[in-house]
Design a protein around this motif. Structure first.
Motif, PDB file in Angstrom:
ATOM      1  N   ALA A  41       0.809  -1.216   0.000  1.00 57.74           N
ATOM      2  CA  ALA A  41       0.000   0.000   0.000  1.00 57.74           C
ATOM      3  C   ALA A  41       0.844   1.269   0.000  1.00 57.74           C
ATOM      4  CB  ALA A  41      -0.925   0.011   1.213  1.00 57.74           C
ATOM      5  N   LEU A  42       2.167   1.106   0.148  1.00 57.88           N
ATOM      6  CA  LEU A  42       3.097   2.241   0.121  1.00 57.88           C
ATOM      7  C   LEU A  42       2.834   3.222   1.256  1.00 57.88           C
ATOM      8  CD1 LEU A  42       3.021   3.019  -3.720  1.00 57.88           C
ATOM      9  CD2 LEU A  42       4.339   1.280  -2.523  1.00 57.88           C
ATOM     10  N   THR A  43       2.349   2.709   2.399  1.00 59.37           N
ATOM     11  CA  THR A  43       2.008   3.597   3.502  1.00 59.37           C
ATOM     12  C   THR A  43       2.703   3.230   4.797  1.00 59.37           C
ATOM     13  OG1 THR A  43       0.052   2.253   4.029  1.00 59.37           O
ATOM     14  CG2 THR A  43      -0.258   4.150   2.563  1.00 59.37           C
ATOM     15  N   GLY A  44       3.667   2.347   4.774  1.00 64.93           N
ATOM     16  CA  GLY A  44       4.343   2.022   6.021  1.00 64.93           C
ATOM     17  C   GLY A  44       5.122   0.730   5.912  1.00 64.93           C
ATOM     18  N   SER A  45       5.708   0.320   7.021  1.00 62.94           N
ATOM     19  CA  SER A  45       6.375  -0.974   7.126  1.00 62.94           C
ATOM     20  C   SER A  45       6.316  -1.382   8.586  1.00 62.94           C
ATOM     21  CB  SER A  45       7.827  -0.895   6.644  1.00 62.94           C
ATOM     22  OG  SER A  45       8.568   0.014   7.427  1.00 62.94           O
ATOM     23  N   THR A  46       6.691  -2.605   8.879  1.00 57.57           N
ATOM     24  CA  THR A  46       6.527  -3.154  10.213  1.00 57.57           C
ATOM     25  C   THR A  46       7.845  -3.687  10.746  1.00 57.57           C
ATOM     26  OG1 THR A  46       6.045  -5.364   9.379  1.00 57.57           O
ATOM     27  CG2 THR A  46       4.168  -3.863   9.623  1.00 57.57           C
ATOM     28  N   THR A  47       7.836  -4.001  12.046  1.00 55.31           N
ATOM     29  CA  THR A  47       8.989  -4.663  12.652  1.00 55.31           C
ATOM     30  C   THR A  47       9.315  -5.943  11.915  1.00 55.31           C
ATOM     31  OG1 THR A  47       8.394  -3.763  14.822  1.00 55.31           O
ATOM     32  CG2 THR A  47       9.866  -5.660  14.791  1.00 55.31           C
ATOM     33  N   SER A  48       8.289  -6.702  11.555  1.00 54.37           N
ATOM     34  CA  SER A  48       8.507  -7.971  10.857  1.00 54.37           C
ATOM     35  C   SER A  48       9.168  -7.760   9.501  1.00 54.37           C
ATOM     36  CB  SER A  48       7.170  -8.706  10.676  1.00 54.37           C
ATOM     37  OG  SER A  48       6.614  -9.046  11.927  1.00 54.37           O
ATOM     38  N   ALA A  49       8.778  -6.697   8.790  1.00 55.60           N
ATOM     39  CA  ALA A  49       9.374  -6.427   7.481  1.00 55.60           C
ATOM     40  C   ALA A  49      10.853  -6.092   7.615  1.00 55.60           C
ATOM     41  CB  ALA A  49       8.631  -5.286   6.795  1.00 55.60           C
ATOM     42  N   GLY A 167      26.336  11.043  14.105  1.00 51.74           N
ATOM     43  CA  GLY A 167      25.177  11.172  13.240  1.00 51.74           C
ATOM     44  C   GLY A 167      25.628  11.383  11.807  1.00 51.74           C
ATOM     45  N   GLU A 168      25.317  10.433  10.947  1.00 55.67           N
ATOM     46  CA  GLU A 168      25.813  10.471   9.567  1.00 55.67           C
ATOM     47  C   GLU A 168      24.812  11.162   8.643  1.00 55.67           C
ATOM     48  OE1 GLU A 168      28.731   9.532   8.586  1.00 55.67           O
ATOM     49  OE2 GLU A 168      29.405   8.539  10.423  1.00 55.67           O
ATOM     50  N   PRO A 169      25.291  11.924   7.668  1.00 54.42           N
ATOM     51  CA  PRO A 169      24.376  12.490   6.674  1.00 54.42           C
ATOM     52  C   PRO A 169      23.715  11.381   5.871  1.00 54.42           C
ATOM     53  CG  PRO A 169      26.665  12.805   6.004  1.00 54.42           C
ATOM     54  CD  PRO A 169      26.707  12.282   7.399  1.00 54.42           C
ATOM     55  N   CYS A 170      22.432  11.494   5.685  1.00 53.36           N
ATOM     56  CA  CYS A 170      21.701  10.472   4.936  1.00 53.36           C
ATOM     57  C   CYS A 170      20.423  11.093   4.386  1.00 53.36           C
ATOM     58  CB  CYS A 170      21.382   9.268   5.828  1.00 53.36           C
ATOM     59  SG  CYS A 170      20.287   9.631   7.211  1.00 53.36           S
ATOM     60  N   PRO A 171      19.793  10.438   3.411  1.00 56.12           N
ATOM     61  CA  PRO A 171      18.547  10.975   2.850  1.00 56.12           C
ATOM     62  C   PRO A 171      17.463  11.104   3.923  1.00 56.12           C
ATOM     63  CG  PRO A 171      19.432   9.228   1.467  1.00 56.12           C
ATOM     64  CD  PRO A 171      20.214   9.195   2.730  1.00 56.12           C
ATOM     65  N   LEU A 172      16.648  12.132   3.807  1.00 60.18           N
ATOM     66  CA  LEU A 172      15.573  12.378   4.760  1.00 60.18           C
ATOM     67  C   LEU A 172      14.227  11.998   4.155  1.00 60.18           C
ATOM     68  CD1 LEU A 172      16.659  15.861   6.169  1.00 60.18           C
ATOM     69  CD2 LEU A 172      17.212  13.576   7.038  1.00 60.18           C
ATOM     70  N   GLN A 173      13.393  11.385   4.967  1.00 61.60           N
ATOM     71  CA  GLN A 173      12.065  10.997   4.494  1.00 61.60           C
ATOM     72  C   GLN A 173      11.200  12.237   4.331  1.00 61.60           C
ATOM     73  OE1 GLN A 173      11.639   8.842   8.421  1.00 61.60           O
ATOM     74  NE2 GLN A 173       9.481   9.208   7.961  1.00 61.60           N
ATOM     75  N   GLN A 174      10.259  12.142   3.424  1.00 65.68           N
ATOM     76  CA  GLN A 174       9.384  13.270   3.122  1.00 65.68           C
ATOM     77  C   GLN A 174       7.970  13.064   3.655  1.00 65.68           C
ATOM     78  OE1 GLN A 174      10.856  15.977   1.580  1.00 65.68           O
ATOM     79  NE2 GLN A 174      12.678  14.710   1.903  1.00 65.68           N
ATOM     80  N   ASN A 175       7.796  12.032   4.467  1.00 64.91           N
ATOM     81  CA  ASN A 175       6.479  11.759   5.038  1.00 64.91           C
ATOM     82  C   ASN A 175       6.676  11.183   6.434  1.00 64.91           C
ATOM     83  OD1 ASN A 175       7.144   8.965   4.703  1.00 64.91           O
ATOM     84  ND2 ASN A 175       6.472   9.106   2.570  1.00 64.91           N
ATOM     85  N   ILE A 211      12.462   4.738  -2.843  1.00 67.39           N
ATOM     86  CA  ILE A 211      11.804   4.020  -1.752  1.00 67.39           C
ATOM     87  C   ILE A 211      10.547   3.309  -2.262  1.00 67.39           C
ATOM     88  CG2 ILE A 211      10.503   4.346   0.377  1.00 67.39           C
ATOM     89  CD1 ILE A 211      13.463   4.453   0.876  1.00 67.39           C
ATOM     90  N   THR A 212       9.757   3.994  -3.078  1.00 65.91           N
ATOM     91  CA  THR A 212       8.558   3.376  -3.652  1.00 65.91           C
ATOM     92  C   THR A 212       8.919   2.176  -4.505  1.00 65.91           C
ATOM     93  OG1 THR A 212       7.357   5.482  -3.652  1.00 65.91           O
ATOM     94  CG2 THR A 212       6.575   3.777  -5.164  1.00 65.91           C
ATOM     95  N   GLN A 213       9.947   2.317  -5.321  1.00 64.64           N
ATOM     96  CA  GLN A 213      10.404   1.210  -6.167  1.00 64.64           C
ATOM     97  C   GLN A 213      10.838   0.021  -5.312  1.00 64.64           C
ATOM     98  OE1 GLN A 213      13.764   2.222  -8.713  1.00 64.64           O
ATOM     99  NE2 GLN A 213      14.554   0.137  -8.490  1.00 64.64           N
ATOM    100  N   LYS A 214      11.590   0.287  -4.247  1.00 68.83           N
ATOM    101  CA  LYS A 214      12.078  -0.803  -3.399  1.00 68.83           C
ATOM    102  C   LYS A 214      10.945  -1.492  -2.654  1.00 68.83           C
ATOM    103  CE  LYS A 214      15.763  -1.897  -2.981  1.00 68.83           C
ATOM    104  NZ  LYS A 214      16.608  -2.824  -3.762  1.00 68.83           N
ATOM    105  N   ARG A 215       9.911  -0.755  -2.282  1.00 65.31           N
ATOM    106  CA  ARG A 215       8.751  -1.399  -1.665  1.00 65.31           C
ATOM    107  C   ARG A 215       8.177  -2.469  -2.586  1.00 65.31           C
ATOM    108  NH1 ARG A 215       6.066   0.621   2.627  1.00 65.31           N
ATOM    109  NH2 ARG A 215       6.657   2.659   3.470  1.00 65.31           N
TER     110      ARG A 215
END
Length: 228
Positions: A41-49, A167-175, A211-215
């Motif tokens: 659904a492209l709306t989240g992920s879980t501990t199990s994932a 703290g390392e520089p890394c991509p930031l989420q947009q949601n 991120i969407t592609q990898k989901r």
């Protein structure tokens, strides 16, 4: 082979099995219908994932790293963070042989109780060559306190000396919901760097579209493994 350490869980209630059945049992991970639905659904992920992704990295994708690397499950990472007895924790961690690992990957969550979950995830990586922890947080350090707690609990595994946490520089989420996928994708990129010594970690490729592609790729992988 990567070493793994997981916490045993009790058998689920039969009603849960009917409402949310297991769709994939892989190594020590169980994925339920709801886990896959969130990915699709492209709306989240879980501990199990996240746990499944770590298992897959260990058993398949990056098994060539051998004993130099270890992925610690989200449940065990949370247990480490919340452990109150140093002696008990030392006995618990002894089978992992952390002192001999070059890379230790941990998925950090912001829960304050022993159950892995919470509302935010980040990636903590110990690099033995540099003697420090690197923290990759897609919400600009929102999990810094939790990462520090874990690092402090693990310091005795490397002789008790205080290890810097950077703290390392890394991509930031947009949601508000992609943090788990950023953990998975950051870990994958860092493993690729570890596999090819000296190569840069290509974190810049981790965009919202990526991120969407990898989901979708992870959903297809789960379907393929379920058929095998």
């Amino acid at each position: 082979m990567f070493s793994r350490l997981t916490l045993s869980t009790s058998s689920p209630h039969p009603a849960l099995e009917r409402m949310d059945p297991v769709v994939l049992s892989y190594q020590d991970s169980l994925l339920r219908r709801s886990d896959v639905a969130l990915l699709r659904a492209l709306t989240g992920s879980t501990t199990s994932a996240s746990g499944f992704a770590f298992e897959y990295f260990a058993a398949e994708l990056f098994k060539g790293l051998g004993e130099a690397a270890i992925f610690i499950s989200p449940e065990v990472t949370q247990f480490i963070k919340c452990a109150a007895c140093p002696e008990e924790l030392a006995l618990f961690l002894e089978p992992l042989g952390l002192a001999s690992r070059r890379w230790v990957f941990l998925a950090v969550n912001d829960n304050s109780i022993r159950t892995a979950g919470g509302s935010h995830w980040s990636l903590l990586l110990f690099l033995r060559d540099g003697g420090h922890f690197a923290h990759y947080d897609s919400q600009s350090g929102g999990n810094s306190l939790h990462a520090r707690r874990i690092a402090t609990k693990l310091e005795p595994s490397w002789g008790g000396e205080e290890s810097a946490l950077c703290g390392e520089p890394c991509p930031l989420q947009q949601n508000s919901y992609d943090c788990g996928m950023y953990v998975i994708c950051n870990a994958e990129a860092l493993c690729e760097r570890a596999r090819v010594e000296g190569s840069p970690a290509s974190l810049s490729r981790i965009t919202p579209a990526y991120i969407t592609q990898k989901r979708l790729e992870w959903c297809r992988l789960i379907q393929r493994l379920d058929r095998d």
